[in-house]
Design an enzyme around this catalytic site. Sequence first.
Site, mmCIF file in Angstrom:
data_model
loop_
_atom_site.group_PDB
_atom_site.id
_atom_site.type_symbol
_atom_site.label_atom_id
_atom_site.label_comp_id
_atom_site.label_asym_id
_atom_site.label_seq_id
_atom_site.Cartn_x
_atom_site.Cartn_y
_atom_site.Cartn_z
ATOM 1 N N HIS A 32 5.025 -31.754 9.396
ATOM 2 C CA HIS A 32 4.420 -30.555 9.025
ATOM 3 C C HIS A 32 3.414 -30.562 7.736
ATOM 4 O O HIS A 32 2.371 -29.714 7.903
ATOM 5 C CB HIS A 32 5.546 -29.664 8.706
ATOM 6 C CG HIS A 32 6.639 -29.668 9.809
ATOM 7 N ND1 HIS A 32 6.271 -29.071 10.889
ATOM 8 C CD2 HIS A 32 7.964 -30.047 9.967
ATOM 9 C CE1 HIS A 32 7.257 -28.997 11.837
ATOM 10 N NE2 HIS A 32 8.372 -29.549 11.088
ATOM 11 N N THR A 49 1.926 -2.477 9.133
ATOM 12 C CA THR A 49 2.307 -3.349 10.022
ATOM 13 C C THR A 49 2.536 -4.819 9.285
ATOM 14 O O THR A 49 3.105 -5.789 9.860
ATOM 15 C CB THR A 49 1.384 -3.675 11.008
ATOM 16 O OG1 THR A 49 0.129 -3.963 10.479
ATOM 17 C CG2 THR A 49 0.969 -2.297 11.785
ATOM 18 N N ASP A 79 0.645 -1.135 0.183
ATOM 19 C CA ASP A 79 -0.018 -0.072 -0.172
ATOM 20 C C ASP A 79 0.792 1.217 -0.114
ATOM 21 O O ASP A 79 2.189 1.269 -0.317
ATOM 22 C CB ASP A 79 -0.978 -0.135 1.046
ATOM 23 C CG ASP A 79 -0.283 0.231 2.579
ATOM 24 O OD1 ASP A 79 0.918 0.234 2.699
ATOM 25 O OD2 ASP A 79 -1.130 0.396 3.462
ATOM 26 N N CYS A 113 2.522 -3.697 4.106
ATOM 27 C CA CYS A 113 1.813 -2.345 4.483
ATOM 28 C C CYS A 113 2.416 -1.962 5.553
ATOM 29 O O CYS A 113 3.365 -2.222 5.939
ATOM 30 C CB CYS A 113 0.236 -2.895 4.613
ATOM 31 S SG CYS A 113 0.001 -3.919 6.111
ATOM 32 N N HIS A 149 7.984 -25.014 8.287
ATOM 33 C CA HIS A 149 6.802 -25.754 8.845
ATOM 34 C C HIS A 149 5.508 -25.525 8.231
ATOM 35 O O HIS A 149 4.846 -26.354 8.366
ATOM 36 C CB HIS A 149 6.936 -25.269 10.488
ATOM 37 C CG HIS A 149 8.158 -25.725 11.275
ATOM 38 N ND1 HIS A 149 8.342 -25.837 12.510
ATOM 39 C CD2 HIS A 149 9.285 -26.053 10.887
ATOM 40 C CE1 HIS A 149 9.163 -26.042 12.864
ATOM 41 N NE2 HIS A 149 9.977 -26.587 11.950
#
Length: 153
Positions: A133, A67, A8, A65, A98
């Site tokens: 996994h 965060t 963004d 973005c 994983h």
Amino acid sequence: MKIAIGNDHSAIDLKKEIIKFVEDLGHEVINFGADSTESCDYPVYGEKVGRAVAAGEAHCGILICGTGVGISLAANKIKGIRCGVCSDTTTAHLIKEHNKANVIAFGARIVGPEKAKDIVKAYLEAEFMGGRHQTRVDMISEIEESEGGLCSR
């Protein structure tokens, strides 16, 4: 490898640095991100990258973005996408080993350019381990595929 990138308005400069870094590693980048600092909606870019990866147009994706959280939430709404936020190299490595993550996200307001490059490198160099996994990745896919998910067992 083709790598989709989306961002963004908060991550224009960091995206440019990451694109150059990824290209210098020998990969092709498909830019789905914003190129203007004018306010925009991060879900649009999370969806674009998620759809490109899910459709096989890109091998994996990178989202940025403020965060990393909002844009990752949008990407995870696309069937077949496993995206997580990585603010350190250990998480970036393990998310592929994983969780078989096919998209990573991080925050331009959280990590600086050098840390972001380290995160991307750790993710790209990691390999999915399979084994136990794979069972867990299959369980995640089961949740995505059925209305009752694991709770209906």
